[in-house]
Design an enzyme around this catalytic site. Structure first.
Site, PDB file in Angstrom:
ATOM      1  CE  LYS A  34      -9.219 -10.841   3.861  1.00 37.01           C
ATOM      2  NZ  LYS A  34      -8.604 -10.599   5.175  1.00 37.01           N
ATOM      3  CE  LYS A  41      -5.935  -1.681   0.037  1.00 33.11           C
ATOM      4  NZ  LYS A  41      -6.738  -2.033   1.230  1.00 33.11           N
ATOM      5  CE  LYS A  97       6.602  -8.009  -0.268  1.00 32.20           C
ATOM      6  NZ  LYS A  97       7.712  -7.086  -0.482  1.00 32.20           N
TER       7      LYS A  97
END
Length: 344
Positions: free
Chosen positions: A124, A207, A210
């Protein structure tokens, strides 16, 4: 505190949670919520606790209105999928302040080197670790607090979260060693089944998320029957027929993903699915998958929408769940303070 002479007998207790960021999609359902319901209904554990981990969501900036909406959506998803608030404890993390309190104590137990090895932070923060929040760096110790605050012995997680449960064990063991107690259990990560990692419907190497560029990449848990069917029928596959063995799917990411999804929805192994469809083309398999998905998911979507229309009902469930969670958490937190020597 005196050192214990025997291992404590911890009640079998499950804790797991979902972060309310961006809404629910099929990966959350097959990889987590469906398995939570199965664990609840099996009756193997003394207590099953399922949480909306909203404190974790704010490790990156969230629009407040969107965060509240996502919290209610996850709550509705849990309930619509079959989490029974009488059988399980369902609550959102920020209603139980003991999570943050124990998280601070664990910040003082965990070592910087342990945090530096956490692969999710590395991923991240790839664009610049110095710009990330301290919360994003330290949140694995809060995750450990989420689990150990309830003396949870088992945590259902995806493969990508296994490292965090291992860190939880490290923190528990160091705390027990430092204070010469046998107070926190060694939590076991529970990883099982073929559908723990659901991939993008347009790119089987990514993956399902959303935040993807196209809504056709994912199945949202609020999608209606028509949208679910359309997305599966248009999902990327390949030119080859379905094989006879799972090993033959290893280099066919889109094919593997669709078979995994079928297996997860039908509660079958991949080999059982292939035994039914070996040699068949996608013209037969994808409509069958679409029909199965509509049958499984459309009723959940309908119930979620009903629940989302009654926030007062959702708040009642969350408030009662938080009350029950505090009944377990607060005595454990007080004992932790006593062990550490903090006066409160």
């Amino acid at each position: 505190m005196t050192e214990t002479t025997a291992k404590a007998n911890f009640a079998k207790r499950v804790f797991s949670g979902i972060k309310p960021s961006g809404g629910l999609q099929l990966g959350n359902y097959l990889g987590a919520i469906k398995r939570f319901v199965q664990t609840q209904d099996q009756g193997e554990f003394e207590t099953t606790l399922y949480c909306i981990v909203d404190l974790h969501a704010i490790t990156v900036w969230q629009d407040p209105a969107d965060l509240r909406e996502a919290t209610y959506e996850v709550t509705a998803g849990y309930l619509a999928a079959g989490i029974d608030p009488e059988k399980s404890i369902l609550f959102n993390q920020s209603r139980v302040p003991a999570h943050a309190e124990l998280g601070w104590i664990f910040n003082c137990v965990a070592r910087v080197g342990w945090m530096n090895r956490m692969t999710q932070f590395k991923e991240k923060a790839a664009s610049g670790a110095e710009k990330q929040s301290l919360g994003l760096y330290a949140y694995p110790s809060l995750m450990a607090a989420d689990i150990l605050l309830y003396h949870a012995t088992h945590v259902p997680v995806g493969e990508d979260q296994k490292q965090h449960v291992e860190l939880t064990r490290d923190i528990a063991n160091k705390f027990n060693h430092d204070y010469k107690v046998d107070f926190f259990p060694e939590t076991i990560p529970v990883i099982e089944g073929p559908a723990m990692r659901i991939m993008n419907l347009r790119d089987g190497t990514k993956k399902m998320s959303k935040s993807g560029e196209s809504d056709m990449e994912r199945i949202n848990m609020l999608d209606d029957a028509d949208a679910i069917s359309k997305k599966f029928k248009k999902a990327r596959s390949d030119m080859e027929a379905l094989p006879e063995t799972a090993a033959e799917l290893d280099h066919r990411p889109e094919a593997k993903n669709l078979v995994n999804i079928y297996a997860g929805l039908a509660d079958l192994s991949v080999d059982q699915v292939l035994a039914q469809y070996a040699g068949e083309g996608w013209g037969k398999f994808k409509p069958a998958l679409a029909d199965l998905a509509v049958d499984q998911l459309a009723p959940i979507s309908t119930e979620m929408k009903r629940l989302m229309g009654d926030r007062a009902e959702l708040d009642r469930y969350l408030a009662r769940g938080a009350e029950r969670a505090r009944e377990i958490a607060n005595p454990i937190l007080q004992q932790t303070y006593d062990i550490v020597g903090l006066v409160r």
